[in-house]
Design a protein around this motif. Structure first.
Motif, mmCIF file in Angstrom:
data_model
loop_
_atom_site.group_PDB
_atom_site.id
_atom_site.type_symbol
_atom_site.label_atom_id
_atom_site.label_comp_id
_atom_site.label_asym_id
_atom_site.label_seq_id
_atom_site.Cartn_x
_atom_site.Cartn_y
_atom_site.Cartn_z
ATOM 1 N N THR A 319 29.756 -12.152 15.067
ATOM 2 C CA THR A 319 28.617 -11.445 14.494
ATOM 3 C C THR A 319 27.342 -12.240 14.769
ATOM 4 O O THR A 319 27.374 -13.457 14.991
ATOM 5 N N ILE A 320 26.208 -11.529 14.781
ATOM 6 C CA ILE A 320 24.918 -12.143 15.096
ATOM 7 C C ILE A 320 24.351 -12.791 13.837
ATOM 8 O O ILE A 320 24.294 -12.166 12.768
ATOM 9 N N VAL A 338 24.889 -3.710 14.527
ATOM 10 C CA VAL A 338 25.753 -4.410 15.483
ATOM 11 C C VAL A 338 26.870 -5.136 14.741
ATOM 12 O O VAL A 338 28.048 -5.071 15.130
ATOM 13 N N ASN A 339 26.514 -5.811 13.661
ATOM 14 C CA ASN A 339 27.522 -6.573 12.928
ATOM 15 C C ASN A 339 28.556 -5.667 12.266
ATOM 16 O O ASN A 339 29.747 -6.017 12.195
ATOM 17 N N LEU A 342 30.907 -4.825 15.011
ATOM 18 C CA LEU A 342 31.764 -5.961 15.334
ATOM 19 C C LEU A 342 32.888 -6.114 14.311
ATOM 20 O O LEU A 342 34.044 -6.365 14.671
ATOM 21 N N ARG A 343 32.557 -5.947 13.039
ATOM 22 C CA ARG A 343 33.564 -6.140 11.994
ATOM 23 C C ARG A 343 34.592 -5.014 11.955
ATOM 24 O O ARG A 343 35.733 -5.230 11.529
ATOM 25 N N THR A 344 34.199 -3.829 12.392
ATOM 26 C CA THR A 344 35.114 -2.685 12.290
ATOM 27 C C THR A 344 35.745 -2.288 13.616
ATOM 28 O O THR A 344 36.882 -1.803 13.649
ATOM 29 N N GLU A 345 35.022 -2.483 14.717
ATOM 30 C CA GLU A 345 35.519 -2.018 16.011
ATOM 31 C C GLU A 345 35.609 -3.112 17.073
ATOM 32 O O GLU A 345 36.195 -2.897 18.136
ATOM 33 N N GLY A 346 35.045 -4.270 16.794
ATOM 34 C CA GLY A 346 35.027 -5.327 17.805
ATOM 35 C C GLY A 346 36.407 -5.758 18.252
ATOM 36 O O GLY A 346 36.625 -6.072 19.429
ATOM 37 N N PHE A 356 30.178 -15.211 12.222
ATOM 38 C CA PHE A 356 29.162 -16.260 12.164
ATOM 39 C C PHE A 356 28.063 -15.919 11.158
ATOM 40 O O PHE A 356 27.520 -16.806 10.494
ATOM 41 N N ALA A 357 27.707 -14.634 11.072
ATOM 42 C CA ALA A 357 26.626 -14.249 10.162
ATOM 43 C C ALA A 357 26.974 -14.617 8.726
ATOM 44 O O ALA A 357 26.155 -15.201 8.000
ATOM 45 N N ALA A 358 28.179 -14.295 8.300
ATOM 46 C CA ALA A 358 28.583 -14.597 6.929
ATOM 47 C C ALA A 358 28.645 -16.098 6.680
ATOM 48 O O ALA A 358 28.403 -16.566 5.561
ATOM 49 N N ALA A 359 28.944 -16.869 7.721
ATOM 50 C CA ALA A 359 29.110 -18.314 7.559
ATOM 51 C C ALA A 359 27.801 -19.028 7.257
ATOM 52 O O ALA A 359 27.814 -20.096 6.629
#
Length: 417
Positions: A319-320, A338-339, A342-346, A356-359
């Motif tokens: 994730t961005i 976008v994120n 990424l979380r659902t279809e990536g 990475f975004a959540a981190a």
């Protein structure tokens, strides 16, 4: 360490009498096929992704480029790049040695480097060239100095501006064999012409390539604190892999801004790197800040991942990371889209998605970086932030280097003697 070097020397002796098969020196090992029986194999031990820079800065001088290999072995190859030159790049002579203080070499460590048996090479426009193997004990994490005399250079040469490492340029002339470093009067924080190091490891190792923009390049970090450095610290034992940094500051996924986009540099970043099995792609924030839509970015991410997986690589998307800085802050809605994708279809296009975004997001406002992880500009991370990114990687999902598992006990026993 002396015991480890003695062990490596013993392996080299076995190689010299033909007890372990070597790959042909002229051809890199396959990017995805490990050597049979876990024998000796070449692996990409250090890489940088170049951008166009001024040839006037290097022509007629000797470069002493400082780079740190991420693998230990008994032979080494250097790679020189003329990717952006419209005319040939001439390397008149070259050497490699252990880096000492400043531009100095560790006494007695210097070795000449040849290209197809000759002391120099003329690299055609758009090409990258590998040297002959050099008998040289490279150690994981120990810096080497590669000296290159460049008699003539095209108007544009391959440069990586954000090295976070000091290298050196000499006064006019060839001083590749000078161990004192006295002639190298100009320190630089960029890498020029040198684009890679390969190491022949006693047992097969695999490499992971981190492809991205300034977040991967490490803007806001200091030497040794990029997230690639923090990830390398986590990869031990059978998980050990050289971590190769293919980040370019200000780079974009869709357009060729600040160097070629990832799809155009895929061959040199990934496909042509011996031993490279895994890719982590973290990019897209600059595209969104430039006005690209979420759909354009997700299509680019999916296309890159599909291509690399079709070539047999394990691919991980990320994730961005958040930002409230300028145009990046104005692109929050597109970044969130976008994120979500990424979380659902990536995972349909990749072997995994690292969040990475959540981190690194501020828990009270996920649209911006947590204060402890912000370098101060609202976009790039602090060393602590880069360490948090590395911590978000599920290292158990990476290929690792399984051949090292059976070797770990032998290495520990040798080091203890």
């Amino acid at each position: 360490m002396r015991a480890l070097l003695a062990w490596l020397t013993g392996v080299a002796a076995l190689l010299s009498v033909g007890l372990v098969a070597l790959p042909p020196s002229a051809a890199p090992a396959s990017a995805t096929a490990p050597a049979p029986d876990c024998g000796a194999a070449w692996v990409g031990a250090w890489r940088t992704s170049p951008q166009p820079g001024s040839g006037a800065d290097v022509a007629g001088r000797t470069l002493r480029m400082i780079a740190t290999p991420q693998a230990t072995g008994t032979e080494l190859r250097i790679r020189v790049s003329n990717r952006f030159g419209a005319s040939p790049l001439q390397v008149g002579s070259a050497s490699v040695g252990l880096a000492g203080a400043g531009a100095e070499l560790v006494s007695g460590s210097g070795r000449p480097v040849t290209f197809d048996g000759a002391p120099g090479v003329v690299v055609p426009p758009g090409a990258e060239w590998a040297s002959d193997p050099v008998t040289f004990v490279a150690e994981r994490g120990r810096a080497v100095a590669v000296s290159l005399f460049v008699p003539t250079a095209p108007a544009l040469v391959s440069v990586h501006p954000v090295a976070l490492t000091t290298s050196y340029v000499s006064e006019p002339g060839s001083v590749v064999d000078d161990p004192s470093g006295a002639a190298f009067t100009r320190p630089v924080t960029s890498w020029s012409v040198l684009s890679g190091l390969d190491v022949l490891t006693p047992r097969t190792e695999h490499a992971v390539v981190l492809v991205g923009d300034s977040i991967t390049d490490g803007v806001g970090a200091t030497a040794g604190t990029r997230w690639s450095d923090a990830l390398a610290e986590r990869l031990t034992g059978a998980l050990t892999m050289p971590v190769l940094n293919a980040g370019i500051s200000a780079n974009q996924l869709v357009a060729g801004v600040s160097g070629p986009p990832p799809a155009q540099r895929y061959a040199t970043d990934v496909a042509d790197v011996p031993g490279a099995t895994d890719v982590v792609l973290h990019i897209g924030t600059n595209d969104l800040a430039a006005g690209r839509s979420a759909g354009e970015v997700t299509a680019g991410l999916a296309g890159y991942a599909d291509r690399a997986r079709a070539d047999g690589h394990r691919v991980f998307l990320t994730t961005i990371t958040p930002s409230n800085a300028g145009a990046h802050g104005l692109a929050t809605a597109q970044r969130d889209a976008v994120n979500r994708w990424l979380r659902t279809e990536g995972a349909a296009h990749a072997d995994g998605v690292f969040d990475f975004a959540a981190a690194v997001a501020d828990p009270s406002d996920p649209t911006r970086l947590a204060a402890a992880y912000d370098s101060g500009d609202g976009l790039h991370l602090s060393p602590a932030g880069y360490r948090a990114l590395a911590g978000a990687v599920d290292v158990g999902r990476l290929t690792g280097s399984p051949c090292l598992a059976e070797d770990a006990a032998q290495v520990r026993a040798s080091a203890a003697r």
